[in-house]
Scaffold this motif. Structure first.
Motif, PDB file in Angstrom:
ATOM      1  N   ARG A   1      40.773   7.412   1.172  1.00  0.00           N
ATOM      2  CA  ARG A   1      39.736   6.195   1.345  1.00  0.00           C
ATOM      3  C   ARG A   1      38.804   6.729   2.583  1.00  0.00           C
ATOM      4  O   ARG A   1      37.663   6.426   2.532  1.00  0.00           O
ATOM      5  CB  ARG A   1      40.601   5.032   2.013  1.00  0.00           C
TER       6      ARG A   1
ATOM      7  N   LEU B   1      38.995   9.947   9.783  1.00  0.00           N
ATOM      8  CA  LEU B   1      38.743   9.507  10.852  1.00  0.00           C
ATOM      9  C   LEU B   1      38.916  10.738  12.035  1.00  0.00           C
ATOM     10  O   LEU B   1      39.765  11.413  11.888  1.00  0.00           O
ATOM     11  CB  LEU B   1      39.385   8.304  11.345  1.00  0.00           C
TER      12      LEU B   1
ATOM     13  N   TYR C   1      39.339  11.441  16.256  1.00  0.00           N
ATOM     14  CA  TYR C   1      39.701  10.797  17.666  1.00  0.00           C
ATOM     15  C   TYR C   1      39.620  11.982  18.700  1.00  0.00           C
ATOM     16  O   TYR C   1      40.042  12.902  18.159  1.00  0.00           O
ATOM     17  CB  TYR C   1      41.099  10.159  17.504  1.00  0.00           C
TER      18      TYR C   1
ATOM     19  N   PRO D   1      44.570   7.433  21.709  1.00  0.00           N
ATOM     20  CA  PRO D   1      43.473   8.206  21.226  1.00  0.00           C
ATOM     21  C   PRO D   1      42.336   7.504  21.200  1.00  0.00           C
ATOM     22  O   PRO D   1      42.343   6.121  20.978  1.00  0.00           O
ATOM     23  CB  PRO D   1      43.599   8.611  19.850  1.00  0.00           C
TER      24      PRO D   1
ATOM     25  N   PHE E   1      38.592   6.410  19.267  1.00  0.00           N
ATOM     26  CA  PHE E   1      38.006   6.410  18.108  1.00  0.00           C
ATOM     27  C   PHE E   1      36.645   7.231  18.382  1.00  0.00           C
ATOM     28  O   PHE E   1      35.988   6.772  19.061  1.00  0.00           O
ATOM     29  CB  PHE E   1      37.795   5.196  17.378  1.00  0.00           C
TER      30      PHE E   1
ATOM     31  N   MET F   1      34.407   7.373  11.884  1.00  0.00           N
ATOM     32  CA  MET F   1      35.021   7.080  10.470  1.00  0.00           C
ATOM     33  C   MET F   1      33.995   7.562   9.482  1.00  0.00           C
ATOM     34  O   MET F   1      32.958   7.134   9.446  1.00  0.00           O
ATOM     35  CB  MET F   1      35.312   5.701  10.159  1.00  0.00           C
TER      36      MET F   1
ATOM     37  N   ARG G   1      42.939   8.385   6.147  1.00  0.00           N
ATOM     38  CA  ARG G   1      43.621   7.065   5.752  1.00  0.00           C
ATOM     39  C   ARG G   1      43.501   6.725   4.116  1.00  0.00           C
ATOM     40  O   ARG G   1      42.425   7.462   3.468  1.00  0.00           O
ATOM     41  CB  ARG G   1      42.819   5.688   6.150  1.00  0.00           C
TER      42      ARG G   1
ATOM     43  N   PHE H   1      48.158   6.217   7.197  1.00  0.00           N
ATOM     44  CA  PHE H   1      47.347   7.197   7.812  1.00  0.00           C
ATOM     45  C   PHE H   1      48.101   8.367   8.126  1.00  0.00           C
ATOM     46  O   PHE H   1      49.416   8.422   8.452  1.00  0.00           O
ATOM     47  CB  PHE H   1      47.139   6.622   9.498  1.00  0.00           C
TER      48      PHE H   1
ATOM     49  N   GLY I   1      39.525  -3.757   5.819  1.00  0.00           N
ATOM     50  CA  GLY I   1      38.988  -3.232   4.772  1.00  0.00           C
ATOM     51  C   GLY I   1      38.394  -1.607   5.320  1.00  0.00           C
ATOM     52  O   GLY I   1      39.298  -0.988   5.615  1.00  0.00           O
ATOM     53  N   ASP I   2      37.135  -1.536   5.367  1.00  0.00           N
ATOM     54  CA  ASP I   2      36.617  -0.138   5.870  1.00  0.00           C
ATOM     55  C   ASP I   2      35.739  -0.718   7.285  1.00  0.00           C
ATOM     56  O   ASP I   2      34.815  -0.685   7.256  1.00  0.00           O
ATOM     57  CB  ASP I   2      35.739   0.414   5.017  1.00  0.00           C
ATOM     58  N   PRO I   3      36.535  -0.927   8.431  1.00  0.00           N
ATOM     59  CA  PRO I   3      35.958  -1.412   9.395  1.00  0.00           C
ATOM     60  C   PRO I   3      34.835  -0.274   9.942  1.00  0.00           C
ATOM     61  O   PRO I   3      35.322   0.848   9.932  1.00  0.00           O
ATOM     62  CB  PRO I   3      36.978  -1.652  10.496  1.00  0.00           C
ATOM     63  N   VAL I   4      33.742  -0.713  10.454  1.00  0.00           N
ATOM     64  CA  VAL I   4      32.589   0.112  10.792  1.00  0.00           C
ATOM     65  C   VAL I   4      32.986   0.969  11.960  1.00  0.00           C
ATOM     66  O   VAL I   4      32.720   2.124  11.744  1.00  0.00           O
ATOM     67  CB  VAL I   4      31.190  -0.761  10.983  1.00  0.00           C
ATOM     68  N   TYR I   5      33.467   0.468  12.808  1.00  0.00           N
ATOM     69  CA  TYR I   5      33.991   1.079  13.887  1.00  0.00           C
ATOM     70  C   TYR I   5      35.395   1.777  14.087  1.00  0.00           C
ATOM     71  O   TYR I   5      36.024   2.001  15.168  1.00  0.00           O
ATOM     72  CB  TYR I   5      33.841   0.134  15.143  1.00  0.00           C
ATOM     73  N   GLY I   6      35.868   1.729  12.934  1.00  0.00           N
ATOM     74  CA  GLY I   6      37.156   2.555  12.690  1.00  0.00           C
ATOM     75  C   GLY I   6      38.375   1.880  13.340  1.00  0.00           C
ATOM     76  O   GLY I   6      38.281   0.489  13.561  1.00  0.00           O
ATOM     77  N   TYR I   7      39.140   2.397  13.397  1.00  0.00           N
ATOM     78  CA  TYR I   7      40.685   1.884  13.906  1.00  0.00           C
ATOM     79  C   TYR I   7      40.854   2.280  15.351  1.00  0.00           C
ATOM     80  O   TYR I   7      40.847   3.638  15.757  1.00  0.00           O
ATOM     81  CB  TYR I   7      41.784   2.248  13.125  1.00  0.00           C
ATOM     82  N   THR I   8      41.394   1.563  16.435  1.00  0.00           N
ATOM     83  CA  THR I   8      41.881   2.229  17.684  1.00  0.00           C
ATOM     84  C   THR I   8      43.373   1.986  17.635  1.00  0.00           C
ATOM     85  O   THR I   8      43.845   0.766  17.485  1.00  0.00           O
ATOM     86  CB  THR I   8      41.006   1.186  18.886  1.00  0.00           C
TER      87      THR I   8
END
Lengths: 110, 115
Positions: free
Chosen positions: A31, A34, A36, A43, A45, A48, A92, A98, B98-105
């Protein structure tokens, strides 16, 4: 078997150098990918990437995804000592799982 | 520091006990997640909350119960701990699902060891 492989494992450069970090993946139902930066804590971010060929840029860092080659690169130009860290790549899948690579350890020496 | 914070970092407990892991984010994100790292090191989603509403509830034992008192907190409570629950648990947040613009923290993880 799904996996994410990063190379090189470690890298030592001088301040001002440009570095390219690689991430290749074999993940079913991809999908997004990403990047980091990990220093002492959790980490941070960076990027993406979902679509091939579209470069994402933030200051001296940039990244691009190649879905045909199942890979991504992270470029850092004019490196500084503050760039020293472990850079992690994660993929992802559509099931919200992940897969993290083992990271590239970057050391920038003055 | 703006971050996702998990506590405790390490948790060693006996089988049969009940324990909680706390997660807080100060990023203003509206979605939070719990992941379990498996033996192959990938993170498998357990739960996700968006604005305090449960939106993802994967097949996990009923002994695991998430609680989100507000959108900045998502705690994980585990009843009657078993040996197989030993793992590293990661909390994460994002702005939007979904596909968050700022990714995942991600948080730095909680290593749970059940003895």
């Amino acid at each position: 078997e799904d996996k994410v492989v990063q190379s090189p494992l470690s890298l030592v450069v001088h301040e001002g150098d440009t570095v390219t970090l690689n991430c290749s993946y074999e993940v079913t139902n991809f999908r997004s990918l990403l990047w980091y930066k990990q220093e002492k804590k959790a980490p941070t971010f960076l990027f993406m990437l979902t679509s091939s060929g579209i470069e994402k840029k933030s200051g001296r860092l940039s990244s691009i995804l190649d879905k045909k080659e199942l890979s991504s690169i992270l470029n850092i130009t004019a490196t500084q000592t503050g760039d020293s860290a472990i850079y992690l790549c994660a993929v992802r899948n559509t099931g919200n799982q992940f897969y993290f690579g083992t990271g590239t350890s970057l050391t920038v020496i003055p | 520091d703006t971050a996702v914070s998990q506590t405790p970092k390490y948790l060693v407990t006996q089988m049969g006990n009940d324990k909680s892991i706390k997660c807080e984010q100060n990023l203003g994100h509206d979605t939070m997640y719990w992941y379990k790292q498996d033996s192959k090191k990938f993170l498998k989603i357990m739960f996700s909350y968006n604005n305090k509403e449960l939106i993802i509830n994967e097949t996990v034992p009923n002994r695991f119960s998430p609680k989100s008192p507000d959108k900045a907190h998502l705690n994980l409570h585990i009843n009657s701990l078993e040996l197989g629950d030993s793992a590293v648990y990661f909390c994460a947040s994002s702005q939007g699902a979904g596909d968050p613009v700022y990714g995942y923290t991600f948080g730095s993880g909680t290593r749970l060891t059940v003895v």
